[in-house]
Design an enzyme around this catalytic site. Structure first.
Site, PDB file in Angstrom:
ATOM      1  N   GLU A 158       0.813  -1.227   0.000  1.00  0.00           N
ATOM      2  CA  GLU A 158       0.000   0.000   0.000  1.00  0.00           C
ATOM      3  C   GLU A 158       0.848   1.279   0.000  1.00  0.00           C
ATOM      4  O   GLU A 158       0.835   2.067   0.949  1.00  0.00           O
ATOM      5  CB  GLU A 158      -0.964   0.007   1.185  1.00  0.00           C
ATOM      6  CG  GLU A 158      -1.963  -1.126   1.135  1.00  0.00           C
ATOM      7  CD  GLU A 158      -3.134  -0.958   2.096  1.00  0.00           C
ATOM      8  OE1 GLU A 158      -3.108  -0.025   2.910  1.00  0.00           O
ATOM      9  OE2 GLU A 158      -4.074  -1.764   2.019  1.00  0.00           O
ATOM     10  N   GLU A 358      -5.304  -8.811   0.748  1.00  0.00           N
ATOM     11  CA  GLU A 358      -6.058  -8.436   1.951  1.00  0.00           C
ATOM     12  C   GLU A 358      -7.507  -8.169   1.576  1.00  0.00           C
ATOM     13  O   GLU A 358      -7.777  -7.561   0.534  1.00  0.00           O
ATOM     14  CB  GLU A 358      -5.501  -7.147   2.596  1.00  0.00           C
ATOM     15  CG  GLU A 358      -4.191  -7.315   3.319  1.00  0.00           C
ATOM     16  CD  GLU A 358      -3.716  -6.014   3.974  1.00  0.00           C
ATOM     17  OE1 GLU A 358      -4.563  -5.212   4.432  1.00  0.00           O
ATOM     18  OE2 GLU A 358      -2.492  -5.821   4.010  1.00  0.00           O
TER      19      GLU A 358
HETATM   20  C1  BG6 Z   1      -4.426  -2.242   5.129  1.00  0.00           C
HETATM   21  C2  BG6 Z   1      -3.083  -2.527   5.691  1.00  0.00           C
HETATM   22  O1  BG6 Z   1      -4.436  -0.901   4.836  1.00  0.00           O
HETATM   23  O2  BG6 Z   1      -5.548  -2.368   5.911  1.00  0.00           O
HETATM   24  C3  BG6 Z   1      -3.071  -3.213   7.038  1.00  0.00           C
HETATM   25  O3  BG6 Z   1      -2.248  -3.191   4.786  1.00  0.00           O
HETATM   26  C4  BG6 Z   1      -4.211  -2.667   7.883  1.00  0.00           C
HETATM   27  O4  BG6 Z   1      -1.826  -3.052   7.630  1.00  0.00           O
HETATM   28  C5  BG6 Z   1      -5.518  -3.010   7.183  1.00  0.00           C
HETATM   29  O5  BG6 Z   1      -4.232  -3.128   9.192  1.00  0.00           O
HETATM   30  C6  BG6 Z   1      -6.743  -2.584   7.949  1.00  0.00           C
HETATM   31  O6  BG6 Z   1      -6.664  -1.237   8.282  1.00  0.00           O
HETATM   32  P1  BG6 Z   1      -6.821  -0.741   9.783  1.00  0.00           P
HETATM   33  O7  BG6 Z   1      -6.446   0.688   9.729  1.00  0.00           O
HETATM   34  O8  BG6 Z   1      -8.216  -0.967  10.135  1.00  0.00           O
HETATM   35  O9  BG6 Z   1      -5.870  -1.557  10.610  1.00  0.00           O
END
Ligand code: BG6
Length: 454
Positions: A158, A358
């Site tokens: 990201e 993800e």
């Molecule tokens: C993504 C990242 O942006 O989303 C993770 O790669 C992150 O590291 C995940 O934890 C969820 O976002 P957040 O801010 O809810 O932890």
């Protein structure tokens, strides 16, 4: 990677899972020194994966995973940014060896929001050319160490988010103007570093695959007013195509370029850098997808000042989408169709294989009779998997799916109140307890879903 085998996985990242923030020679990372609001968990213990990794890997095996998407902690492997910490590498030896023993392909990310603070303090971090070289040397160390064991690598997680977040990259500007300029220069320098890593890998292990992970931002227009349609295209270009065009083609989109140039934010490119950027392409693209955005052409009174830097554009204004279901932690809405559209848009533009690195649903999970009944998460994951299935059936080369996250992790900014895991980690923001692992309903559901396959 067996070409015909779909990869069913799950994701974590080092600073959000490991803890042990100064153990066995690890140096301070940018995320370890940031000021975390009172009452929110920090990275010191996180999910204590450093001490629970055997248990976590066994849980992966029992879940039926055949890929594990995780990250190396740069500050564990190179505490001062330059010197290799053997004990840091040895930790990842153990993870990788156990993965292979369990039939799980290790898919590490080199840079996931965390880097040695020493590089920022002594060399200016991502604004300096020496950090580009430090990243290349760190990548080389990892490629050499894990050659033959790791077949697929991720360069940067990201880039959009990390280049915008000063608490992650560690560079704190004196003014808004400076922080905007920094964001584009940092991102550009990361693109140079990424290309160097790709070249180095192909020299060390030509058979290995490497690619970026992009937080894909699918953007809907608020209406069929052509101005809104153009705003949605601008927003997608700003948040998604600008990064991926650079990773794949080695240049930015035209309108993005002229937008940055007009504001004095366009990084200058030397002939040597231009050649490097165009010299190599990734083998695949990793997709992180949580929610889409909806935008309209900006109104006259729109106040940009409080927005995240990458939304602070005069080309679009983020607005509500009444068609999407929302929740406390997913205020922009949940939308499996956005993932399906993202797969199509990315493949049609880049013609590269895709993996979902993800995808997940945040919730403040609660214990009930010793279990966590997260039917909301099951619904979310199931609906997104359905859309991947549709895309695959229509011919799009999606080769894997890794929900975020395997275990509950310290969220990037909101501690343990906001959880995504298939496995509950029994701790709160203020009480670490023993960090015991308790599979949620979604863990058992995912195990059956993997068995069913596509
Ligand atoms: C993504 C990242 O942006 O989303 C993770 O790669 C992150 O590291 C995940 O934890 C969820 O976002 P957040 O801010 O809810 O932890």
């Amino acid at each position: 990677m067996n070409k015909n085998q779909f990869l069913w996985g799950a994701s974590t990242s080092a600073f959000q899972a490991e803890g042990a923030y100064l153990e066995d020679g690890k140096g301070l990372g940018t995320v370890d020194v940031r000021v975390v609001p009172e009452g929110i968990a920090d990275t010191k213990i996180a999910s204590d994966h450093y001490h629970h990794f055997e248990e976590d890997l066994l849980a992966m095996k029992e879940l039926g995973l055949n890929v594990y998407r995780f990250s190396f902690s740069w500050s564990r492997i190179m505490p001062d940014g330059h010197t290799v910490n053997e004990k840091g590498l040895a930790f990842y030896d153990k993870i990788i060896d156990r993965c292979l023993e369990y039939g799980i392909e290790p898919l590490p990310t080199l840079y996931h929001f965390e880097m040695p603070q020493a590089l920022v303090d002594k060399e200016g971090g991502w604004l300096s050319k020496s950090t580009i070289e430090a990243y290349a040397s760190y990548a080389k160390t990892c490629f050499e160490r894990f050659k033959g064991k790791v077949k697929t690598w991720v360069t940067i997680n990201e880039q959009l988010i990390v280049s915008a977040a000063s608490d992650l990259h560690g560079i704190h500007a004196q003014s808004e103007e400076e922080s905007m300029k920094n964001m584009y220069q940092i991102s550009f320098n990361m693109s140079i570093a990424e290309k160097k890593a790709m070249q180095i890998l192909k020299q060390i292990d030509p058979e290995s695959k490497i690619g970026p992970v992009c937080s894909i931002q699918i953007v809907y227009p608020n209406s069929c007013d052509p101005k809104d349609i153009c705003a949605s295209y601008d927003a997608e270009e700003m948040m998604m195509y600008s990064l991926l065009d650079m990773s794949v083609f080695g240049h930015y989109p035209k309108r993005y370029t002229s937008y940055l140039k007009a504001r004095g934010w366009l990084p200058s490119v030397s002939k040597e850098e231009e050649n490097l950027l165009k010299s190599i392409r990734p083998d695949f693209i990793g997709i992180n997808y949580y929610f889409p955005l909806t935008v309209k052409a900006p109104g006259k009174d729109h106040d940009f000042s409080k927005l995240p830097p990458f939304w602070r554009s005069t080309l679009f204004e983020v607005t509500d989408n009444p068609y999407l279901e929302k929740s406390e932690w997913m205020p922009n809405g949940m939308d499996p169709m956005g993932l399906y559209l993202g797969i199509r848009k990315l493949y049609d533009r880049y013609r590269l294989p895709l993996i979902i690195t993800e995808n997940g649903m945040a919730y403040s999970d609660r214990f009930e009779d010793g279990n966590i009944h997260d039917s909301y998460r099951i619904d979310y994951l199931d609906a997104h998997i359905q859309k991947i299935k549709q895309a695959i059936e229509e011919g799009y080369p999606v080769f894997g799916y890794c929900p975020w996250s395997l275990i509950d992790l310290v969220s990037s900014h909101q501690g343990f109140g906001k959880r995504y895991g298939l496995i509950y980690v029994d701790r709160t923001d203020t009480d670490e307890k023993e960090c015991a692992r308790i599979p949620k309903d979604s863990y058992y559901w995912y195990r059956e879903r993997i068995k069913k396959g596509f």
